[in-house]
Enzyme design. Structure first.
Site, PDB file in Angstrom:
ATOM      1  N   LYS A  52      12.398   2.619  14.167  1.00  0.00           N
ATOM      2  CA  LYS A  52      12.766   1.508  15.047  1.00  0.00           C
ATOM      3  C   LYS A  52      14.117   1.834  15.681  1.00  0.00           C
ATOM      4  O   LYS A  52      14.923   2.557  15.107  1.00  0.00           O
ATOM      5  CB  LYS A  52      12.823   0.194  14.268  1.00  0.00           C
ATOM      6  N   LYS A  57      -1.195  -8.819  15.933  1.00  0.00           N
ATOM      7  CA  LYS A  57      -0.429  -9.922  15.324  1.00  0.00           C
ATOM      8  C   LYS A  57      -0.886 -11.266  15.911  1.00  0.00           C
ATOM      9  O   LYS A  57      -0.989 -12.258  15.188  1.00  0.00           O
ATOM     10  CB  LYS A  57       1.078  -9.728  15.541  1.00  0.00           C
ATOM     11  N   THR A 108      -5.410  -3.484   9.191  1.00  0.00           N
ATOM     12  CA  THR A 108      -4.402  -4.078   8.303  1.00  0.00           C
ATOM     13  C   THR A 108      -3.995  -5.476   8.774  1.00  0.00           C
ATOM     14  O   THR A 108      -4.027  -6.437   8.004  1.00  0.00           O
ATOM     15  CB  THR A 108      -3.149  -3.181   8.235  1.00  0.00           C
ATOM     16  N   TYR A 141      -0.258  -3.455  18.924  1.00  0.00           N
ATOM     17  CA  TYR A 141       0.450  -4.103  17.802  1.00  0.00           C
ATOM     18  C   TYR A 141       0.532  -5.608  18.023  1.00  0.00           C
ATOM     19  O   TYR A 141       0.149  -6.410  17.160  1.00  0.00           O
ATOM     20  CB  TYR A 141       1.857  -3.508  17.650  1.00  0.00           C
ATOM     21  N   ASN A 158      18.615  -2.482  26.082  1.00  0.00           N
ATOM     22  CA  ASN A 158      18.632  -1.314  25.192  1.00  0.00           C
ATOM     23  C   ASN A 158      19.818  -0.408  25.505  1.00  0.00           C
ATOM     24  O   ASN A 158      20.381   0.212  24.600  1.00  0.00           O
ATOM     25  CB  ASN A 158      17.317  -0.531  25.324  1.00  0.00           C
ATOM     26  N   ALA A 204       0.825  -1.217   0.000  1.00  0.00           N
ATOM     27  CA  ALA A 204       0.000   0.000   0.000  1.00  0.00           C
ATOM     28  C   ALA A 204       0.859   1.267   0.000  1.00  0.00           C
ATOM     29  O   ALA A 204       0.338   2.365  -0.129  1.00  0.00           O
ATOM     30  CB  ALA A 204      -0.919  -0.004   1.219  1.00  0.00           C
ATOM     31  N   THR A 243       5.473 -12.494  15.000  1.00  0.00           N
ATOM     32  CA  THR A 243       6.515 -11.896  15.847  1.00  0.00           C
ATOM     33  C   THR A 243       6.569 -12.546  17.230  1.00  0.00           C
ATOM     34  O   THR A 243       5.550 -13.070  17.712  1.00  0.00           O
ATOM     35  CB  THR A 243       6.232 -10.379  16.012  1.00  0.00           C
ATOM     36  N   ASP A 244       7.724 -12.455  17.866  1.00  0.00           N
ATOM     37  CA  ASP A 244       7.848 -12.962  19.244  1.00  0.00           C
ATOM     38  C   ASP A 244       6.965 -12.168  20.214  1.00  0.00           C
ATOM     39  O   ASP A 244       6.666 -12.630  21.315  1.00  0.00           O
ATOM     40  CB  ASP A 244       9.311 -12.944  19.717  1.00  0.00           C
ATOM     41  N   GLU A 245       6.533 -10.964  19.788  1.00  0.00           N
ATOM     42  CA  GLU A 245       5.769 -10.104  20.707  1.00  0.00           C
ATOM     43  C   GLU A 245       4.406 -10.689  21.051  1.00  0.00           C
ATOM     44  O   GLU A 245       3.779 -10.273  22.021  1.00  0.00           O
ATOM     45  CB  GLU A 245       5.648  -8.692  20.129  1.00  0.00           C
TER      46      GLU A 245
HETATM   47  P1  NAD Z   1       7.699  -2.291   7.883  1.00  0.00           P
HETATM   48  O1  NAD Z   1       6.826  -1.388   8.692  1.00  0.00           O
HETATM   49  O2  NAD Z   1       9.074  -1.862   7.535  1.00  0.00           O
HETATM   50  O3  NAD Z   1       6.958  -2.635   6.504  1.00  0.00           O
HETATM   51  C1  NAD Z   1       5.589  -2.923   6.425  1.00  0.00           C
HETATM   52  C2  NAD Z   1       5.187  -2.844   4.953  1.00  0.00           C
HETATM   53  O4  NAD Z   1       3.800  -3.177   4.860  1.00  0.00           O
HETATM   54  C3  NAD Z   1       5.345  -1.432   4.353  1.00  0.00           C
HETATM   55  O5  NAD Z   1       5.928  -1.533   3.077  1.00  0.00           O
HETATM   56  C4  NAD Z   1       3.918  -0.923   4.252  1.00  0.00           C
HETATM   57  O6  NAD Z   1       3.714  -0.006   3.178  1.00  0.00           O
HETATM   58  C5  NAD Z   1       3.157  -2.227   4.014  1.00  0.00           C
HETATM   59  N1  NAD Z   1       1.766  -2.126   4.424  1.00  0.00           N
HETATM   60  C6  NAD Z   1       1.256  -1.603   5.567  1.00  0.00           C
HETATM   61  N2  NAD Z   1      -0.085  -1.670   5.547  1.00  0.00           N
HETATM   62  C7  NAD Z   1      -0.425  -2.264   4.371  1.00  0.00           C
HETATM   63  C8  NAD Z   1      -1.665  -2.625   3.782  1.00  0.00           C
HETATM   64  N3  NAD Z   1      -2.835  -2.363   4.400  1.00  0.00           N
HETATM   65  N4  NAD Z   1      -1.657  -3.226   2.580  1.00  0.00           N
HETATM   66  C9  NAD Z   1      -0.488  -3.472   1.939  1.00  0.00           C
HETATM   67  N5  NAD Z   1       0.716  -3.134   2.437  1.00  0.00           N
HETATM   68  C10 NAD Z   1       0.736  -2.538   3.651  1.00  0.00           C
HETATM   69  O7  NAD Z   1       7.697  -3.663   8.655  1.00  0.00           O
HETATM   70  P2  NAD Z   1       8.806  -4.801   8.776  1.00  0.00           P
HETATM   71  O8  NAD Z   1       9.683  -4.492   9.921  1.00  0.00           O
HETATM   72  O9  NAD Z   1       9.398  -5.051   7.440  1.00  0.00           O
HETATM   73  O10 NAD Z   1       7.909  -6.045   9.202  1.00  0.00           O
HETATM   74  C11 NAD Z   1       7.373  -6.939   8.227  1.00  0.00           C
HETATM   75  C12 NAD Z   1       6.606  -8.040   8.923  1.00  0.00           C
HETATM   76  O11 NAD Z   1       7.469  -8.738   9.814  1.00  0.00           O
HETATM   77  C13 NAD Z   1       5.445  -7.541   9.771  1.00  0.00           C
HETATM   78  O12 NAD Z   1       4.358  -8.412   9.599  1.00  0.00           O
HETATM   79  C14 NAD Z   1       5.965  -7.596  11.188  1.00  0.00           C
HETATM   80  O13 NAD Z   1       4.927  -7.795  12.115  1.00  0.00           O
HETATM   81  C15 NAD Z   1       6.906  -8.778  11.107  1.00  0.00           C
HETATM   82  N6  NAD Z   1       8.022  -8.756  12.061  1.00  0.00           N
HETATM   83  C16 NAD Z   1       8.864  -7.694  12.123  1.00  0.00           C
HETATM   84  C17 NAD Z   1       9.935  -7.714  12.998  1.00  0.00           C
HETATM   85  C18 NAD Z   1      10.916  -6.568  13.068  1.00  0.00           C
HETATM   86  O14 NAD Z   1      11.801  -6.584  13.928  1.00  0.00           O
HETATM   87  N7  NAD Z   1      10.860  -5.567  12.196  1.00  0.00           N
HETATM   88  C19 NAD Z   1      10.135  -8.824  13.826  1.00  0.00           C
HETATM   89  C20 NAD Z   1       9.254  -9.912  13.735  1.00  0.00           C
HETATM   90  C21 NAD Z   1       8.201  -9.864  12.840  1.00  0.00           C
HETATM   91  P1  TYD Z   2      11.475  -0.911  18.723  1.00  0.00           P
HETATM   92  O1  TYD Z   2      12.584  -0.779  17.738  1.00  0.00           O
HETATM   93  O2  TYD Z   2      10.333   0.041  18.646  1.00  0.00           O
HETATM   94  O3  TYD Z   2      10.981  -2.426  18.635  1.00  0.00           O
HETATM   95  P2  TYD Z   2       9.969  -3.259  19.603  1.00  0.00           P
HETATM   96  O4  TYD Z   2       9.271  -2.333  20.515  1.00  0.00           O
HETATM   97  O5  TYD Z   2       9.037  -3.860  18.603  1.00  0.00           O
HETATM   98  O6  TYD Z   2      10.821  -4.261  20.302  1.00  0.00           O
HETATM   99  O7  TYD Z   2      12.089  -0.798  20.182  1.00  0.00           O
HETATM  100  C1  TYD Z   2      13.103  -1.680  20.620  1.00  0.00           C
HETATM  101  C2  TYD Z   2      13.407  -1.360  22.065  1.00  0.00           C
HETATM  102  O8  TYD Z   2      13.952  -0.030  22.132  1.00  0.00           O
HETATM  103  C3  TYD Z   2      12.151  -1.348  22.931  1.00  0.00           C
HETATM  104  O9  TYD Z   2      12.456  -1.898  24.210  1.00  0.00           O
HETATM  105  C4  TYD Z   2      11.811   0.121  23.074  1.00  0.00           C
HETATM  106  C5  TYD Z   2      13.163   0.804  22.996  1.00  0.00           C
HETATM  107  N1  TYD Z   2      13.135   2.178  22.411  1.00  0.00           N
HETATM  108  C6  TYD Z   2      13.657   3.244  23.140  1.00  0.00           C
HETATM  109  O10 TYD Z   2      14.157   3.092  24.280  1.00  0.00           O
HETATM  110  N2  TYD Z   2      13.611   4.501  22.583  1.00  0.00           N
HETATM  111  C7  TYD Z   2      13.080   4.720  21.337  1.00  0.00           C
HETATM  112  O11 TYD Z   2      13.039   5.898  20.892  1.00  0.00           O
HETATM  113  C8  TYD Z   2      12.547   3.598  20.605  1.00  0.00           C
HETATM  114  C9  TYD Z   2      11.949   3.787  19.229  1.00  0.00           C
HETATM  115  C10 TYD Z   2      12.608   2.337  21.186  1.00  0.00           C
END
Ligand code: NAD
Ligand code: TYD
Length: 336
Positions: free
Chosen positions: A188, A153, A99, A149, A248, A34, A124-126
């Site tokens: 992030k 999930k 979404t 979030y 962190n 999207a 996700t592990d969350e």
């Molecule tokens: P991201 O936020 O970087 O990317 C998400 C993508 O999804 C974006 O390109 C966005 O445009 C698209 N998107 C959002 N809403 C949409 C919709 N309604 N229709 C179509 N596309 C849409 O996320 P990411 O970090 O790449 O995570 C990808 C997947 O992996 C997610 O499902 C997330 O829950 C999972 N995940 C992420 C992590 C992490 O550390 N980043 C860890 C475990 C699992």
């Molecule tokens: P994040 O990257 O948002 O991932 P998640 O919450 O999905 O694990 O955050 C990673 C860790 O860093 C989390 O414990 C929250 C912390 N954090 C901060 O301390 N300051 C920040 O500005 C952000 C974005 C995260």
């Protein structure tokens, strides 16, 4: 193989597309995204003209867009598309449900009708909730999500499970820890702190900074997803972790050290509400059954990631949108 990748313009999805085009040159990939604030076609620069790659701009929660996607035939679907930032889910939980839950369910409906051979749900592990200093979550641990979030999930996971059990659908769920690497949106913590430190701006560390995350390089995650796609058992769940637990505060100090920046940039701020203390995964199942394990050394991976952001400052400036900045200003004003 013909593969749908949803959310392929985001961080992990774009890395996965690059990975598959390299590892499986015969496969055809259709990316539906999207292009929200987190999705950027710049993440796929250099591959847009590949005859093995096609892009569709579309929303996985919009029936017309999903119908258009499924006008062609496919073998596999890997569902990355999601709203992914915990902090944003505190402000706009409804969008996360739309979404992450309804979007996934719509994809499941079409995938069922079109007899997709494998539907991989990237979770996700969350979903397991939070641990204190001891113990690990395995695939049979109860789902106990704490943020909107994580709840969205977890909901998608149980809907996937229901389609697998009720309709005999070939669904597999993966649950991965925190990813790091190139093309991660600078909201992030790792890319956020790198970009802040480069500008000599304070790094807002939530609470006491002692929350623990288990870090995995995105390429190891992509490798695990491919193993699951090709060899995973239908109906199963696989944990995927890097085995790199860091507080962190430790993580922030390493980033500052790599950049040669002072620790005085660290600013302790008000904690995230419902902040999970620790995530840690038992990954014995994927190791034993699929022979996968993470390869990237954390110190090397982090150094390479910092270098990537140093070499791609323009990418960082370009991907930040007004939508993100509105959230950023409100959120960090409330934390300080
Ligand atoms: P991201 O936020 O970087 O990317 C998400 C993508 O999804 C974006 O390109 C966005 O445009 C698209 N998107 C959002 N809403 C949409 C919709 N309604 N229709 C179509 N596309 C849409 O996320 P990411 O970090 O790449 O995570 C990808 C997947 O992996 C997610 O499902 C997330 O829950 C999972 N995940 C992420 C992590 C992490 O550390 N980043 C860890 C475990 C699992
Ligand atoms: P994040 O990257 O948002 O991932 P998640 O919450 O999905 O694990 O955050 C990673 C860790 O860093 C989390 O414990 C929250 C912390 N954090 C901060 O301390 N300051 C920040 O500005 C952000 C974005 C995260």
């Amino acid at each position: 193989m013909r593969v749908i990748v949803t959310g392929g313009a985001g961080f992990i999805g774009s890395n996965f597309i690059r990975y598959i085009l390299k590892k499986k040159p015969g496969w055809d990939i259709t990316n539906i995204d999207a292009l929200t604030y987190a999705g950027n076609l710049a993440n796929l620069s250099g591959i847009e003209d590949s005859p093995k790659y096609k892009f569709i701009k579309g929303d996985i929660s919009n029936p017309e867009d999903v119908e258009r996607l499924f006008e062609s035939e496919y073998d596999y679907l890997v569902n990355f598309a999601a709203e992914t930032h915990v902090d944003r889910s505190l402000y706009e939980p409804g969008l996360f449900l739309k979404t992450n839950v309804l979007g996934t369910q719509l994809l499941l409906n079409y995938a069922l009708e079109k007899r997709i051979k494998r539907f991989i749900q990237i979770s996700t592990d969350e979903v397991y909730g939070s641990l204190e200093s001891e113990g690990y979550f395995d695939e049979s641990s109860p789902l106990s999500p704490n943020s909107p979030y994580a709840a969205s999930k977890a909901s998608a996971d149980v809907i996937c499970r229901s389609y697998s059990r009720t309709f005999d659908m070939p669904v597999i769920i993966t649950r991965c820890g925190n990813n790091y690497g190139p093309y991660q949106f600078p909201e992030k913590v790792i890319p956020f702190f790198i970009t802040k430190a480069l500008k000599d701006e304070p790094l807002p560390l939530y609470g006491d900074g002692l929350n623990v995350r288990d870090w995995i390089h995105v390429e190891d995650h992509c490798d695990a997803i491919l193993a699951v796609l090709e060899k995973g058992e239908i109906g199963e769940v696989y944990n995927i972790g890097g085995g790199n637990e860091r507080t962190n505060l430790e993580l922030t100090r390493i980033i500052l050290e790599i950049l040669g920046k002072p620790e005085s940039l660290i600013k302790f701020v008000k904690d995230r509400p419902g902040h999970d203390r620790r995530y840690a995964l038992n990954c014995d199942k994927i190791k034993a059954e699929l022979g996968w394990s993470a390869q990237m050394d954390f110190a090397d991976g982090l150094r390479k990631t910092v270098e990537w952001y140093l070499n791609n400052k323009k990418w960082c400036d370009d991907v930040i949108s007004g939508e993100y900045m509105k959230f950023y200003e409100l959120h960090y004003r409330e934390r300080s």
